[in-house]
Design a protein around this motif. Structure first.
Motif, PDB file in Angstrom:
ATOM      1  N   GLY A 160       0.779  -1.240   0.000  1.00 54.11           N
ATOM      2  CA  GLY A 160       0.000   0.000   0.000  1.00 54.11           C
ATOM      3  C   GLY A 160       0.804   1.280   0.000  1.00 54.11           C
ATOM      4  N   CYS A 161       2.123   1.190   0.057  1.00 53.41           N
ATOM      5  CA  CYS A 161       2.929   2.411  -0.025  1.00 53.41           C
ATOM      6  C   CYS A 161       2.859   2.995  -1.437  1.00 53.41           C
ATOM      7  CB  CYS A 161       4.381   2.117   0.349  1.00 53.41           C
ATOM      8  SG  CYS A 161       4.625   1.761   2.107  1.00 53.41           S
ATOM      9  N   PHE A 162       3.127   4.262  -1.535  1.00 49.11           N
ATOM     10  CA  PHE A 162       3.098   4.943  -2.829  1.00 49.11           C
ATOM     11  C   PHE A 162       4.206   5.992  -2.870  1.00 49.11           C
ATOM     12  CE2 PHE A 162       0.327   7.144   0.092  1.00 49.11           C
ATOM     13  CZ  PHE A 162       0.617   8.482  -0.097  1.00 49.11           C
ATOM     14  N   LEU A 163       4.528   6.417  -4.068  1.00 47.21           N
ATOM     15  CA  LEU A 163       5.617   7.372  -4.268  1.00 47.21           C
ATOM     16  C   LEU A 163       5.048   8.768  -4.463  1.00 47.21           C
ATOM     17  CD1 LEU A 163       8.745   7.708  -4.754  1.00 47.21           C
ATOM     18  CD2 LEU A 163       8.193   7.622  -7.196  1.00 47.21           C
ATOM     19  N   VAL A 164       5.531   9.711  -3.677  1.00 48.64           N
ATOM     20  CA  VAL A 164       5.175  11.118  -3.840  1.00 48.64           C
ATOM     21  C   VAL A 164       6.242  11.779  -4.718  1.00 48.64           C
ATOM     22  CG1 VAL A 164       4.777  13.313  -2.676  1.00 48.64           C
ATOM     23  CG2 VAL A 164       4.017  11.181  -1.612  1.00 48.64           C
ATOM     24  N   HIS A 165       5.838  12.265  -5.879  1.00 50.93           N
ATOM     25  CA  HIS A 165       6.781  12.899  -6.796  1.00 50.93           C
ATOM     26  C   HIS A 165       7.058  14.329  -6.336  1.00 50.93           C
ATOM     27  CE1 HIS A 165       6.399   9.678  -9.879  1.00 50.93           C
ATOM     28  NE2 HIS A 165       5.189   9.565  -9.360  1.00 50.93           N
ATOM     29  N   TYR A 169      19.058  17.418  -4.005  1.00 51.01           N
ATOM     30  CA  TYR A 169      17.874  17.509  -4.860  1.00 51.01           C
ATOM     31  C   TYR A 169      17.002  16.267  -4.673  1.00 51.01           C
ATOM     32  CZ  TYR A 169      15.311  18.760  -9.143  1.00 51.01           C
ATOM     33  OH  TYR A 169      14.352  19.118 -10.058  1.00 51.01           O
ATOM     34  N   VAL A 170      15.782  16.464  -4.190  1.00 47.23           N
ATOM     35  CA  VAL A 170      14.884  15.352  -3.877  1.00 47.23           C
ATOM     36  C   VAL A 170      14.026  15.032  -5.100  1.00 47.23           C
ATOM     37  CG1 VAL A 170      13.027  14.531  -2.386  1.00 47.23           C
ATOM     38  CG2 VAL A 170      14.845  15.965  -1.436  1.00 47.23           C
ATOM     39  N   LEU A 171      13.964  13.743  -5.457  1.00 47.54           N
ATOM     40  CA  LEU A 171      13.146  13.295  -6.571  1.00 47.54           C
ATOM     41  C   LEU A 171      11.788  12.785  -6.111  1.00 47.54           C
ATOM     42  CD1 LEU A 171      15.895  11.336  -8.569  1.00 47.54           C
ATOM     43  CD2 LEU A 171      15.184  13.716  -8.854  1.00 47.54           C
ATOM     44  N   GLY A 172      11.774  12.006  -5.049  1.00 45.73           N
ATOM     45  CA  GLY A 172      10.505  11.456  -4.554  1.00 45.73           C
ATOM     46  C   GLY A 172      10.648  10.872  -3.173  1.00 45.73           C
ATOM     47  N   VAL A 173       9.522  10.652  -2.526  1.00 47.15           N
ATOM     48  CA  VAL A 173       9.470  10.105  -1.161  1.00 47.15           C
ATOM     49  C   VAL A 173       8.450   8.965  -1.145  1.00 47.15           C
ATOM     50  CG1 VAL A 173       9.056  10.579   1.283  1.00 47.15           C
ATOM     51  CG2 VAL A 173      10.049  12.358  -0.189  1.00 47.15           C
ATOM     52  N   VAL A 174       8.819   7.850  -0.537  1.00 52.82           N
ATOM     53  CA  VAL A 174       7.915   6.709  -0.397  1.00 52.82           C
ATOM     54  C   VAL A 174       7.134   6.879   0.900  1.00 52.82           C
ATOM     55  CG1 VAL A 174       7.712   4.223  -0.204  1.00 52.82           C
ATOM     56  CG2 VAL A 174       9.474   5.218  -1.684  1.00 52.82           C
TER      57      VAL A 174
END
Length: 237
Positions: free
Chosen positions: A171-176, A227-232
């Motif tokens: 159920g985790c998802f990636l925040v762009h 530089y951050v690309l995404g967070v789980v």
């Protein structure tokens, strides 16, 4: 004399390596696009609307010429050609290098009753400032920047192997956070930058690292070191 001979040999080998590298760079086959010179009588918002009704997009070709003087030319391009490239390239449209052939109309007509044209120049370009209609989502204008190795380009970030991550399955998802990375390319511009999420876990933060970038590609000076690309993240908090 021996030292001078060795020095000359090294200089010859260096020039051959540079020449070989230049040849390998220019041997790349770039996709083709054609544009027409847009005269002054077709500039302005009203004339641009008339062009769009004729399935033609207004635009500007800018950059620098071979003497590094500022160049700026008004052009027009077929909407059908731009739509085709958008379908093929997707988010990579504006970081694709095209061989743009610029033509102009001349007196006379061809056998099929179309106006005669002649080639004015050819440039390596990258699309810039592609504007879309908020209603139809069709492109309404597109500009082109003359491309030179070392120009800044925005390369999209693509994620793969999300289905192999155990936390993603739970159920985790990636925040762009950032979907593009502004880079400087010394050779071929990559279509995208791939990030592998096979080992992604809850709370992981994906940042830009040198290992993500292909050879001869580096982030521009305006991209921060963290530089951050995404967070789980998890849907349960």
């Amino acid at each position: 004399m021996l030292k001078s001979a060795v020095k000359n040999l090294i200089s010859v080998r260096t020039s051959l390596v540079v020449r070989k590298s230049f040849l390998s760079t220019t041997a790349v086959e770039y996709p083709q696009l054609e544009a027409m010179v847009r005269p002054y009588s077709e500039t302005g918002s009203r004339q641009s609307r008339y062009l769009r009704k004729d399935a033609t997009l207004p635009g500007v070709l800018y950059g620098s010429d071979n003497d590094f003087n500022v160049m700026k030319h008004t052009i027009k391009i077929s909407q059908k050609d731009v739509m085709r490239e958008l379908r093929i390239r997707g988010a990579s449209f504006e970081n694709t290098v095209y061989n743009l052939t610029v033509k102009k109309e001349v007196e006379g007509v061809n056998e099929d009753k179309t106006p005669k044209t002649e080639v004015v120049a050819q440039y390596l370009v990258t699309p810039r400032q592609t504007h879309f209609s908020p209603v139809t989502e069709f492109p309404i204008s597109v500009n082109f920047l003359r491309y030179r190795p070392g120009n800044r380009v925005r390369i999209p970030v693509i994620y793969k192997n999300m289905d192999q991550s155990q936390d993603m399955k739970r159920g985790c998802f990636l925040v762009h956070v950032n979907q593009f990375i502004e880079c400087v390319c010394d050779d071929v511009v990559p279509a995208s930058i791939i990030v592998d999420l096979a080992e992604a876990k809850k709370g992981d933060v994906y940042r830009l690292t040198p290992t993500l970038l292909p050879p001869r590609v580096r982030p521009s000076k305006y991209v921060s070191a963290d530089y951050v690309l995404g967070v789980v993240q998890s849907s349960r908090g």
